[in-house]
Structure formats: C-alpha cells, structure tokens
Scaffold this motif. Structure first.
Motif, PDB file in Angstrom:
ATOM      1  N   GLY A  86       0.666 -10.757   5.917  1.00 35.04           N
ATOM      2  CA  GLY A  86       1.693  -9.916   6.539  1.00 35.04           C
ATOM      3  C   GLY A  86       2.133  -8.775   5.639  1.00 35.04           C
ATOM      4  N   LEU A  87       2.313  -9.057   4.350  1.00 37.69           N
ATOM      5  CA  LEU A  87       2.704  -8.005   3.394  1.00 37.69           C
ATOM      6  C   LEU A  87       1.635  -6.917   3.317  1.00 37.69           C
ATOM      7  CD1 LEU A  87       4.176 -10.117   0.440  1.00 37.69           C
ATOM      8  CD2 LEU A  87       5.437  -8.526   1.922  1.00 37.69           C
ATOM      9  N   ALA A  88       0.393  -7.324   3.298  1.00 40.12           N
ATOM     10  CA  ALA A  88      -0.696  -6.344   3.261  1.00 40.12           C
ATOM     11  C   ALA A  88      -0.695  -5.511   4.544  1.00 40.12           C
ATOM     12  CB  ALA A  88      -2.045  -7.046   3.081  1.00 40.12           C
ATOM     13  N   GLY A  89      -0.537  -6.171   5.677  1.00 43.36           N
ATOM     14  CA  GLY A  89      -0.511  -5.466   6.954  1.00 43.36           C
ATOM     15  C   GLY A  89       0.636  -4.469   7.043  1.00 43.36           C
ATOM     16  N   GLN A  90       1.815  -4.871   6.571  1.00 38.62           N
ATOM     17  CA  GLN A  90       2.975  -3.975   6.589  1.00 38.62           C
ATOM     18  C   GLN A  90       2.755  -2.764   5.690  1.00 38.62           C
ATOM     19  OE1 GLN A  90       6.272  -6.418   5.378  1.00 38.62           O
ATOM     20  NE2 GLN A  90       6.093  -7.753   7.161  1.00 38.62           N
ATOM     21  N   SER A  91       1.960  -2.943   4.647  1.00 35.72           N
ATOM     22  CA  SER A  91       1.677  -1.845   3.717  1.00 35.72           C
ATOM     23  C   SER A  91       0.470  -1.027   4.146  1.00 35.72           C
ATOM     24  CB  SER A  91       1.443  -2.398   2.308  1.00 35.72           C
ATOM     25  OG  SER A  91       2.597  -3.072   1.851  1.00 35.72           O
ATOM     26  N   GLY A  92      -0.188  -1.453   5.211  1.00 36.96           N
ATOM     27  CA  GLY A  92      -1.327  -0.705   5.737  1.00 36.96           C
ATOM     28  C   GLY A  92      -2.591  -0.810   4.914  1.00 36.96           C
ATOM     29  N   ILE A  93      -2.736  -1.917   4.177  1.00 43.00           N
ATOM     30  CA  ILE A  93      -3.961  -2.077   3.384  1.00 43.00           C
ATOM     31  C   ILE A  93      -4.750  -3.289   3.859  1.00 43.00           C
ATOM     32  CG2 ILE A  93      -2.968  -0.960   1.354  1.00 43.00           C
ATOM     33  CD1 ILE A  93      -2.945  -3.781   0.053  1.00 43.00           C
TER      34      ILE A  93
ATOM     35  N   ASP B 279       4.344  -2.897  -5.147  1.00 40.74           N
ATOM     36  CA  ASP B 279       4.205  -1.853  -4.133  1.00 40.74           C
ATOM     37  C   ASP B 279       2.757  -1.836  -3.671  1.00 40.74           C
ATOM     38  OD1 ASP B 279       4.178   0.372  -2.536  1.00 40.74           O
ATOM     39  OD2 ASP B 279       4.457   1.800  -4.177  1.00 40.74           O
ATOM     40  N   LEU B 280       2.483  -2.503  -2.577  1.00 40.90           N
ATOM     41  CA  LEU B 280       1.107  -2.646  -2.102  1.00 40.90           C
ATOM     42  C   LEU B 280       0.530  -1.366  -1.522  1.00 40.90           C
ATOM     43  CD1 LEU B 280       1.285  -6.158  -0.376  1.00 40.90           C
ATOM     44  CD2 LEU B 280       0.520  -5.603  -2.692  1.00 40.90           C
ATOM     45  N   SER B 281       1.379  -0.432  -1.127  1.00 44.90           N
ATOM     46  CA  SER B 281       0.889   0.780  -0.466  1.00 44.90           C
ATOM     47  C   SER B 281       0.036   1.654  -1.386  1.00 44.90           C
ATOM     48  CB  SER B 281       2.057   1.596   0.080  1.00 44.90           C
ATOM     49  OG  SER B 281       2.872   2.061  -0.980  1.00 44.90           O
ATOM     50  N   ARG B 282       0.086   1.420  -2.687  1.00 41.95           N
ATOM     51  CA  ARG B 282      -0.716   2.234  -3.600  1.00 41.95           C
ATOM     52  C   ARG B 282      -2.142   1.711  -3.786  1.00 41.95           C
ATOM     53  NH1 ARG B 282      -0.111   0.586  -8.999  1.00 41.95           N
ATOM     54  NH2 ARG B 282       1.018  -1.373  -9.117  1.00 41.95           N
ATOM     55  N   PHE B 283      -2.477   0.622  -3.080  1.00 37.41           N
ATOM     56  CA  PHE B 283      -3.802   0.023  -3.196  1.00 37.41           C
ATOM     57  C   PHE B 283      -4.652   0.332  -1.973  1.00 37.41           C
ATOM     58  CE2 PHE B 283      -1.027  -2.652  -5.789  1.00 37.41           C
ATOM     59  CZ  PHE B 283      -1.697  -2.593  -6.988  1.00 37.41           C
ATOM     60  N   ALA B 284      -5.952   0.446  -2.189  1.00 36.94           N
ATOM     61  CA  ALA B 284      -6.896   0.658  -1.093  1.00 36.94           C
ATOM     62  C   ALA B 284      -7.357  -0.671  -0.501  1.00 36.94           C
ATOM     63  CB  ALA B 284      -8.108   1.435  -1.597  1.00 36.94           C
TER      64      ALA B 284
END
Length: 198
Positions: free
Chosen positions: A170-177, A145-150
């Motif tokens: 892309g995964l980082a971008g989708q998670s907003g990090i 779950d990448l969304s929990r990272f800054a």
C-alpha cells in the motif's frame, strides 16, 4: 544447495533419503539416480538464490517438475503476487540514475554474499547495464520518502504478517512506485521467470 530446505517437505522415509542423496550428489548421474527413486514429486521449492542451478538440475533430469521458491510462496501467501509480478517487469524500464530501494523487514547481520545488499544489486546492474543507485532499508518504512525511488524490492517477508506486507504494498502504491519481492526478481534475473510457479 537450495534443495536443503526442500527435503523437510518430504518426510516419508523413502523420499527424505532420496532427497538427501540428491542434495549430496557429486555428479549428474548420482542426482538422476536419486531423482529416479522419487517418482511422485510435482513441485520443488528452493531458495531463490539458486533458482537457476535447481532449474538446471530439474531440466537435466528430463522430468516435468514444477519449480518455485520460498520467497514466491511467501509473496503469494502474504502479499499480492500480481503486484509483485508487475513490479518485476519494471526492471526493463529502469534508466540511468534511477534509485532502487531494497527493503528488508527485519534487521540481520549482512555478509559479503547477502541477497539484498550484494546479490540482487549486482544482478540488476549486470542485467540492465544501467547506472543505478541502490538504497537499503531495514525494519520500518514509516519515515522513508518512497516517491524518490523508481522501484522497491521487498524481502520475502518470512518474519512479516500478511497485514505488514499489504501495508508495504500500500505504501508503494500510494507513492506511485512499483514493488516486487526477492523471489520474483531473482526468478527474472536468473532466467527462470517463465518456468517458475507463482
């Protein structure tokens, strides 16, 4: 140190001998004498871990030689260097309690000097002065779950294809990090960010 790999980029007999002399030199004078034998060097590609040391050697030589790292070359070739540069700038925005994901593409045995699990976290903590939480991932990120990272810091990706690296971005971008890579982060942390060639 970091120039050991670089010598293989210069297989002409006169160049490789001079590079070996420079790598094995014990004094600044010996390094300068070896560098003087190589008049047409425009770029040195080094290991990111010794960016600062190699930059100092090149600066002491008094010659205008560009510098980059293997990880930055991979970032440009396999990823999106612009995204990685933006991600590195986010280091200045980290706050106490932020989580930083350090992602390795492959699995390997770590050591007490490991770049991902030791060097980078220590340098970030020292530079930012923040109380950060570092987590480490090896291999696939599918279930993370990448969304929990800054911030996400990706390895150089020597064992990845461009498609794999772009999927990570892309995964980082989708998670907003923000995402960056080892070489870009180390250039920033070791004070050669503005000097390095991207």
């Amino acid at each position: 140190i970091g120039l050991c790999r670089t010598e293989h980029m210069f297989f002409e007999e006169d160049r490789i001998a001079a590079f070996r002399e420079m790598i094995c030199s014990d004094t600044v004078e010996e390094r300068e004498a070896a560098l003087d034998k190589i008049q047409s060097i425009d770029l040195v590609v080094t290991d990111s871990k010794v960016f600062d040391k190699v930059a100092q050697i090149l600066d002491e030589s008094g010659r205008n030689i560009d510098l980059t790292s293997f990880s930055i070359v991979f970032a440009r070739q396999k990823g999106d260097i612009g995204v990685f540069l933006e991600g590195a700038a986010y280091l200045d925005s980290l706050k106490d309690g932020d989580r930083v994901l350090i992602a390795e593409s492959c699995t390997h045995t770590t050591s007490h000097e490991d770049i991902g699990t030791v060097l980078i976290p220590n340098l970030i903590s020292k530079k930012t002065g923040k109380d950060l939480y570092f987590e480490f991932s090896q291999g696939k990120l599918d279930e993370t779950d990448l969304s929990r990272f800054a911030l996400m810091i990706q390895c150089g990706g020597c064992m990845m294809t461009r498609n794999n690296m772009m999927n990570r971005i892309g995964l980082a971008g989708q998670s907003g990090i923000p995402i960056t890579n080892y070489g870009v982060v180390l250039a920033y942390l070791k004070g050669v960010f503005d000097r390095a060639i991207y």
